[in-house]
Scaffold this motif. Sequence first.
Motif, PDB file in Angstrom:
ATOM      1  N   GLN A   1     -29.921 -86.477-107.956  1.00 63.83           N
ATOM      2  CA  GLN A   1     -31.118 -86.307-107.124  1.00 63.83           C
ATOM      3  C   GLN A   1     -31.910 -85.082-107.540  1.00 63.83           C
ATOM      4  N   LEU A   2     -31.205 -84.014-107.891  1.00 65.26           N
ATOM      5  CA  LEU A   2     -31.905 -82.827-108.384  1.00 65.26           C
ATOM      6  C   LEU A   2     -32.618 -83.114-109.701  1.00 65.26           C
TER       7      LEU A   2
ATOM      8  N   ALA B   1     -27.778 -76.844-106.986  1.00 71.06           N
ATOM      9  CA  ALA B   1     -29.122 -76.267-106.899  1.00 71.06           C
ATOM     10  C   ALA B   1     -29.735 -76.127-108.278  1.00 71.06           C
ATOM     11  N   PHE B   2     -31.046 -76.122-108.316  1.00 68.18           N
ATOM     12  CA  PHE B   2     -31.730 -75.680-109.530  1.00 68.18           C
ATOM     13  C   PHE B   2     -32.696 -74.572-109.146  1.00 68.18           C
TER      14      PHE B   2
ATOM     15  N   ILE C   1     -29.244 -78.629-102.460  1.00 67.46           N
ATOM     16  CA  ILE C   1     -28.844 -79.871-101.814  1.00 67.46           C
ATOM     17  C   ILE C   1     -27.340 -79.830-101.580  1.00 67.46           C
TER      18      ILE C   1
ATOM     19  N   MET D   1     -29.613 -74.304-113.322  1.00 65.60           N
ATOM     20  CA  MET D   1     -29.058 -75.415-112.562  1.00 65.60           C
ATOM     21  C   MET D   1     -27.575 -75.158-112.336  1.00 65.60           C
TER      22      MET D   1
ATOM     23  N   ILE E   1     -33.285 -82.054-100.225  1.00 67.66           N
ATOM     24  CA  ILE E   1     -33.441 -80.910-101.137  1.00 67.66           C
ATOM     25  C   ILE E   1     -34.296 -79.854-100.435  1.00 67.66           C
TER      26      ILE E   1
END
Length: 477
Positions: free
Chosen positions: A260-261, A348-349, A242, A334, A377
Amino acid sequence: MIGWMISGILLLLLAAILIRTVMFRPANEPALHPQEIMLDEAKIIDDLAAMIRCKTVSNRDESLVDHMEFVKFQTLLKERFPAVHRHAKLTKIGKTGLLYHLRGQSAEKPSVCMAHYDVVPAEESGWDRPAFAGLVEGDMIWGRGTLDTKGTLCALLEAAELLLKEGYVLKHDLYFSFSGEEEIDGETCADIVDYLREKGIQPAIVLDEGGAVVDHVFPGVDRPCAVVGIGEKGSVNMDFVIESDGGHASTPPAHTILGQLAQAVASIEKHPFKRQLTRPVKEMFDTLGRHSSLVYRMIFANLWCFLPLLDFICKKSGGELNAMMRTTVAVTRMEGSKAYNVLPPNAAFGANIRLLGDDTIESATKYLQRVIKNEKIRPRLVNGTNPSIYSDTSCEEWNTLKEVIAETWPGTLVSPYLMMACSDSRHYCSITDRVYRFSAMQLSKEERGMIHGNNERVPVETMLTTVRFYVRLLQRL
């Protein structure tokens, strides 16, 4: 009237459950008469110790690989197993592939026995003994690779060397397929399979690492179980990315991109993939469930009734049983900002996805996007493979493998199962449906934990039993 009808239905249902449970019994086990096999124990111990001293650590970064250690290992095999090298044709394939071809009385039903000689690194500060010294202490052989899989590679060659020296002639052609890139998902094994395909060789059986002889592997079963992988889940590495405008952390937006992630991760864990009862798992339930205690036997004899309950237990408990029933997602990485007071412009994850049954990389990606419900995402595939095909368990080769296991470890139950991990053997699924994944050792939970861990070691008696297994197997192939 309705009450009587409901009572009658319930009684019929209960009667059906009880009848199926009573009939759900083990098949008669044939009498076994295993032959005595005399081994040169000192040679076997010394050979494996010498193999461990070859520091064949593979790495995705070629600059970090000591290629001379791989050459040293290959030279060692020639020195230690002269009969094999005298009778077999050795073809070097790909970067590290060693394909030995031993001719038998017939070329019609060739067999392939696999192993890999590369190993993962060892953080020696966490070891009680040196990882690459090949130390033999008491009844134990220490070192990286003793279990994964120089031990089985050594046992294979010891068995072949013994039989060839005794003048034994194989019934069918036999291939040893050894790779030095398994731990990094290298292309060597795929290259070997391409070579065999070009030669028109379709193996009647392929045996690679996988399950083992283990205790307490199945609910309600108190006998040792030899679990043989007849398929393996797909393995996928995927990033979910994202982006934002970044900025100073003193004036954050209402929902940061890391927030959000985090919501996405929580949604993934809250909405697991639907259950699937695949053939390897069905066959495992049918085989081992018959030897289970009464309550578990009732469940496995009546999955038509109790499968939702079993699924509920699996989802709540997680672990291996749950992984056999569905595609799993493990969020393992992450990334965000490198500074506490900076909003990251992107985050990112990363997740490892193990695909089951009908799920594919494409279908799993779409499912996760629906679960996350955030178009910002974006999934990004790193690498991955779909689930393997499932191997035949109604053929002569499967029955032969079962008999040899039962002769080597008397009293052991032999069952198909689904492998959670990936192996080089998946490449062979393109040329045969008789690929079996079994590491021919009896391993405790502690010993299984040493694979890729600290203090990897194998008891001498375990190693000797593995050689006996391969002697019996090669005589039957």
